[in-house]
Scaffold this motif. Structure first.
Motif, PDB file in Angstrom:
ATOM      1  N   SER A 208      -5.274 -38.900  -7.642  1.00 22.70           N
ATOM      2  CA  SER A 208      -4.628 -38.940  -6.325  1.00 22.70           C
ATOM      3  C   SER A 208      -5.560 -38.413  -5.234  1.00 22.70           C
ATOM      4  O   SER A 208      -6.174 -37.357  -5.381  1.00 22.70           O
ATOM      5  CB  SER A 208      -3.349 -38.110  -6.363  1.00 22.70           C
ATOM      6  N   GLY A 209      -5.672 -39.183  -4.152  1.00 24.14           N
ATOM      7  CA  GLY A 209      -6.539 -38.798  -3.032  1.00 24.14           C
ATOM      8  C   GLY A 209      -7.913 -39.425  -3.059  1.00 24.14           C
ATOM      9  O   GLY A 209      -8.647 -39.381  -2.074  1.00 24.14           O
ATOM     10  N   LEU A 210      -8.292 -40.038  -4.201  1.00 20.61           N
ATOM     11  CA  LEU A 210      -9.607 -40.686  -4.302  1.00 20.61           C
ATOM     12  C   LEU A 210      -9.561 -42.097  -3.720  1.00 20.61           C
ATOM     13  O   LEU A 210      -8.573 -42.816  -3.890  1.00 20.61           O
ATOM     14  CB  LEU A 210     -10.052 -40.784  -5.759  1.00 20.61           C
ATOM     15  N   SER A 211     -10.641 -42.501  -3.073  1.00 23.33           N
ATOM     16  CA  SER A 211     -10.714 -43.880  -2.569  1.00 23.33           C
ATOM     17  C   SER A 211     -11.999 -44.550  -3.056  1.00 23.33           C
ATOM     18  O   SER A 211     -13.012 -43.876  -3.287  1.00 23.33           O
ATOM     19  CB  SER A 211     -10.648 -43.914  -1.045  1.00 23.33           C
ATOM     20  N   VAL A 212     -11.908 -45.870  -3.218  1.00 25.90           N
ATOM     21  CA  VAL A 212     -13.077 -46.664  -3.645  1.00 25.90           C
ATOM     22  C   VAL A 212     -13.091 -47.981  -2.868  1.00 25.90           C
ATOM     23  O   VAL A 212     -12.055 -48.449  -2.399  1.00 25.90           O
ATOM     24  CB  VAL A 212     -13.024 -46.992  -5.169  1.00 25.90           C
ATOM     25  N   ASP A 213     -14.257 -48.558  -2.733  1.00 26.12           N
ATOM     26  CA  ASP A 213     -14.383 -49.932  -2.243  1.00 26.12           C
ATOM     27  C   ASP A 213     -13.999 -50.819  -3.420  1.00 26.12           C
ATOM     28  O   ASP A 213     -14.515 -50.653  -4.527  1.00 26.12           O
ATOM     29  CB  ASP A 213     -15.833 -50.184  -1.815  1.00 26.12           C
ATOM     30  N   ALA A 214     -13.066 -51.746  -3.201  1.00 27.28           N
ATOM     31  CA  ALA A 214     -12.576 -52.516  -4.342  1.00 27.28           C
ATOM     32  C   ALA A 214     -12.251 -53.956  -3.964  1.00 27.28           C
ATOM     33  O   ALA A 214     -11.931 -54.249  -2.812  1.00 27.28           O
ATOM     34  CB  ALA A 214     -11.322 -51.849  -4.917  1.00 27.28           C
ATOM     35  N   ILE A 215     -12.360 -54.831  -4.955  1.00 23.91           N
ATOM     36  CA  ILE A 215     -11.845 -56.195  -4.816  1.00 23.91           C
ATOM     37  C   ILE A 215     -10.523 -56.248  -5.577  1.00 23.91           C
ATOM     38  O   ILE A 215     -10.460 -55.911  -6.757  1.00 23.91           O
ATOM     39  CB  ILE A 215     -12.822 -57.243  -5.393  1.00 23.91           C
ATOM     40  N   ILE A 216      -9.466 -56.638  -4.864  1.00 22.69           N
ATOM     41  CA  ILE A 216      -8.143 -56.753  -5.470  1.00 22.69           C
ATOM     42  C   ILE A 216      -7.806 -58.236  -5.569  1.00 22.69           C
ATOM     43  O   ILE A 216      -7.930 -58.971  -4.586  1.00 22.69           O
ATOM     44  CB  ILE A 216      -7.061 -56.045  -4.630  1.00 22.69           C
ATOM     45  N   LYS A 217      -7.364 -58.658  -6.749  1.00 16.96           N
ATOM     46  CA  LYS A 217      -7.073 -60.078  -6.963  1.00 16.96           C
ATOM     47  C   LYS A 217      -5.645 -60.256  -7.458  1.00 16.96           C
ATOM     48  O   LYS A 217      -5.177 -59.517  -8.330  1.00 16.96           O
ATOM     49  CB  LYS A 217      -8.050 -60.661  -7.985  1.00 16.96           C
ATOM     50  N   TYR A 218      -4.969 -61.239  -6.862  1.00 14.04           N
ATOM     51  CA  TYR A 218      -3.654 -61.653  -7.352  1.00 14.04           C
ATOM     52  C   TYR A 218      -3.615 -63.172  -7.280  1.00 14.04           C
ATOM     53  O   TYR A 218      -3.707 -63.749  -6.195  1.00 14.04           O
ATOM     54  CB  TYR A 218      -2.528 -61.046  -6.509  1.00 14.04           C
ATOM     55  N   GLY A 219      -3.521 -63.830  -8.428  1.00  9.42           N
ATOM     56  CA  GLY A 219      -3.600 -65.294  -8.451  1.00  9.42           C
ATOM     57  C   GLY A 219      -4.950 -65.728  -7.912  1.00  9.42           C
ATOM     58  O   GLY A 219      -5.996 -65.253  -8.360  1.00  9.42           O
ATOM     59  N   ALA A 316     -16.291 -50.786 -19.278  1.00  8.37           N
ATOM     60  CA  ALA A 316     -16.698 -51.724 -18.226  1.00  8.37           C
ATOM     61  C   ALA A 316     -15.491 -52.494 -17.684  1.00  8.37           C
ATOM     62  O   ALA A 316     -15.340 -52.681 -16.469  1.00  8.37           O
ATOM     63  CB  ALA A 316     -17.748 -52.690 -18.764  1.00  8.37           C
ATOM     64  N   ALA A 317     -14.615 -52.928 -18.585  1.00  4.64           N
ATOM     65  CA  ALA A 317     -13.428 -53.698 -18.174  1.00  4.64           C
ATOM     66  C   ALA A 317     -12.497 -52.860 -17.311  1.00  4.64           C
ATOM     67  O   ALA A 317     -11.874 -53.371 -16.371  1.00  4.64           O
ATOM     68  CB  ALA A 317     -12.686 -54.211 -19.406  1.00  4.64           C
ATOM     69  N   MET A 318     -12.422 -51.564 -17.603  1.00  2.92           N
ATOM     70  CA  MET A 318     -11.539 -50.689 -16.818  1.00  2.92           C
ATOM     71  C   MET A 318     -12.051 -50.494 -15.395  1.00  2.92           C
ATOM     72  O   MET A 318     -11.300 -50.091 -14.509  1.00  2.92           O
ATOM     73  CB  MET A 318     -11.385 -49.337 -17.522  1.00  2.92           C
ATOM     74  N   ILE A 319     -13.312 -50.818 -15.170  1.00  4.50           N
ATOM     75  CA  ILE A 319     -13.884 -50.694 -13.822  1.00  4.50           C
ATOM     76  C   ILE A 319     -13.937 -52.044 -13.114  1.00  4.50           C
ATOM     77  O   ILE A 319     -13.468 -52.191 -11.989  1.00  4.50           O
ATOM     78  CB  ILE A 319     -15.301 -50.076 -13.892  1.00  4.50           C
ATOM     79  N   ASN A 320     -14.489 -53.046 -13.781  1.00  3.34           N
ATOM     80  CA  ASN A 320     -14.671 -54.357 -13.152  1.00  3.34           C
ATOM     81  C   ASN A 320     -13.459 -55.277 -13.268  1.00  3.34           C
ATOM     82  O   ASN A 320     -13.353 -56.257 -12.526  1.00  3.34           O
ATOM     83  CB  ASN A 320     -15.871 -55.101 -13.757  1.00  3.34           C
ATOM     84  N   ASN A 321     -12.580 -54.964 -14.214  1.00  5.67           N
ATOM     85  CA  ASN A 321     -11.487 -55.905 -14.482  1.00  5.67           C
ATOM     86  C   ASN A 321     -10.233 -55.154 -14.930  1.00  5.67           C
ATOM     87  O   ASN A 321      -9.629 -55.455 -15.938  1.00  5.67           O
ATOM     88  CB  ASN A 321     -11.939 -56.900 -15.564  1.00  5.67           C
ATOM     89  N   TRP A 322      -9.817 -54.174 -14.094  1.00  3.93           N
ATOM     90  CA  TRP A 322      -8.672 -53.348 -14.433  1.00  3.93           C
ATOM     91  C   TRP A 322      -7.386 -54.110 -14.131  1.00  3.93           C
ATOM     92  O   TRP A 322      -7.107 -54.447 -12.988  1.00  3.93           O
ATOM     93  CB  TRP A 322      -8.728 -52.036 -13.642  1.00  3.93           C
ATOM     94  N   GLN A 323      -6.634 -54.408 -15.186  1.00  5.99           N
ATOM     95  CA  GLN A 323      -5.355 -55.107 -15.029  1.00  5.99           C
ATOM     96  C   GLN A 323      -4.259 -54.052 -14.926  1.00  5.99           C
ATOM     97  O   GLN A 323      -4.085 -53.255 -15.849  1.00  5.99           O
ATOM     98  CB  GLN A 323      -5.078 -55.994 -16.247  1.00  5.99           C
ATOM     99  N   VAL A 324      -3.540 -54.055 -13.824  1.00 11.05           N
ATOM    100  CA  VAL A 324      -2.473 -53.069 -13.652  1.00 11.05           C
ATOM    101  C   VAL A 324      -1.219 -53.771 -13.137  1.00 11.05           C
ATOM    102  O   VAL A 324      -1.302 -54.681 -12.314  1.00 11.05           O
ATOM    103  CB  VAL A 324      -2.917 -51.929 -12.706  1.00 11.05           C
TER     104      VAL A 324
END
Length: 392
Positions: A208-219, A316-324
């Protein structure tokens, strides 16, 4: 009995802008709002500095069941037209990221500009005024209000959606639309943080409180901006953007190191730095706390030389391809906009007049037109308000 040419219900961005342009045409205009002050959403927007438009605004930045509806208005009153108005009022502003324009000083600069333009156009403004009843008459509309009875030729519904009820947002605009036979497309919170289940929250609370530059994908939809871990789930610009597309029950994919192929980076580190621990290597690409969390999750804070391929790929998958799979959203309480609303197929894209009731107009957020994050929703308010203002 108070008689006006135009009554506008809603003293936000769209309502005030419509009033200005109707008033400039010599129309006798009244704007009513049930709040204590006009333009409360402008006041709190952009962290108090108002992201008043976006230099890249185009129809592609809007969601609607009827995607072509917004094209005409956005062409007739562009972001450059509004920027010219801001400059004429000597308001200092700056570009942040991705074309977003903010006031240097305060959102009040934009509010004061709108109020000055209203004053110059002879517009009457009434706050703390609620509308109790609306009736169609031969000449227009009769309104019963807490300020007494009123009449008008043209009635404009500019009272927005349900987002941020603490500043007075209600579903009143949808009730009026339904009264006059309009279809209301299902509404839901947009540009809103996503929440996690209690179990996932408990698992992620250290982040909680951490931020990252991220790509978010949906469909097929992706956004790349900041993402923030919160005590309820995830937020930040990229999450707010994807929330307008996300459907409950579906997963999203998160890439927390978009400029790095972590699988390749770990393979390289195994050759070059075999004695380094996995968490140390990962911390080169993501915040240390996230690196430690992932390492704990894969149960392998050992040296790179000791790690098996399966563990490396899992990390690696948990960083580049984290499915949540989010459990939901924070809802209208924190949503910046309301998706859905009055079906635009029943409104003229030229005049914004109802196709069902002569003299009734809809502008701004109450309609099924929702912009991306970054000044686009304000631009829709200016564009729709301007266009309606030419005809009411």
């Amino acid at each position: 009995m108070q008689i006006f040419d135009v009554i506008i219900i809603g003293g936000g961005a769209a309502g005030l802008f419509c009033a200005i342009h109707a008033g400039q045409r010599g129309r006798k205009v009244l704007v009513v709002d049930h709040s204590k002050k006009m333009a409360e959403k402008i006041r709190i927007s952009g962290g108090g500095r108002c992201n008043f438009t976006n230099i890249h605004a185009s129809p592609n930045d809007f969601l609607s069941n009827n995607p072509r509806f917004c094209v005409s208005a956005l062409k007739r009153y562009t972001q450059h037209d509004f920027i010219d108005l801001v400059k004429r009022h000597d308001i200092k502003f700056h570009e942040k990221t991705l074309g977003q324009l903010f006031c240097d000083d305060s959102a009040k600069d934009i509010i004061n500009m709108l109020l000055k333009e209203c004053q110059d156009a002879g517009v009457t403004l009434h706050t703390e005024t609620s509308i109790n009843q609306i009736t169609k008459t031969n000449n227009g509309f009769a309104l019963e209000s807490t300020m007494g009875p009123m009449e008008c030729e043209s009635l404009v519904i500019a009272c927005g959606g349900k987002s941020i009820p603490k500043i007075g947002a209600t579903g009143f605009g949808y009730e009026v639309a339904a009264q006059f036979g309009h279809t209301i497309l299902e509404t839901r919170a947009g540009l809103v943080p996503l929440t996690f289940t209690d179990q996932l929250l408990d698992h992620m609370k250290s982040l909680s409180g951490l931020s990252v530059d991220a790509i978010i994908k949906y469909g097929k939809t992706t956004f790349r901006e900041g993402m923030l871990f919160t005590h309820r789930g995830i937020s930040g610009p990229s999450i707010l953007q994807i929330s307008s597309y996300w459907k409950e029950g579906d997963p999203i994919t998160i890439n927390m190191a978009p400029d790095h192929n972590i699988q390749e980076e770990l393979a390289s580190a195994r050759d070059k730095h075999p004695k380094q621990k996995l968490s140390t290597v990962l911390a080169n690409f993501i915040p240390k706390r996230i690196a430690e969390k992932i390492t704990a999750d894969v149960g392998a804070d050992r040296t790179m030389a000791e790690l098996g391929k399966k563990t490396v790929n899992q990390a690696a998958a948990m960083i580049n391809n984290w499915q949540v799979k989010p459990s939901g959203t924070e809802g209208y309480r924190t949503a910046e906009v309301t998706l859905g609303g009055v079906d635009t197929k029943e409104i003229s894209s030229k005049t914004f007049e109802s196709n069902k009731t002569e003299g009734l107009y809809f502008i701004g957020e109450v309609m099924d037109v929702t912009g991306h994050l970054g000044g686009f929703n304000f631009q829709w308010a200016w564009s729709s308000g301007y266009c309606a203002g030419q005809y009411v």
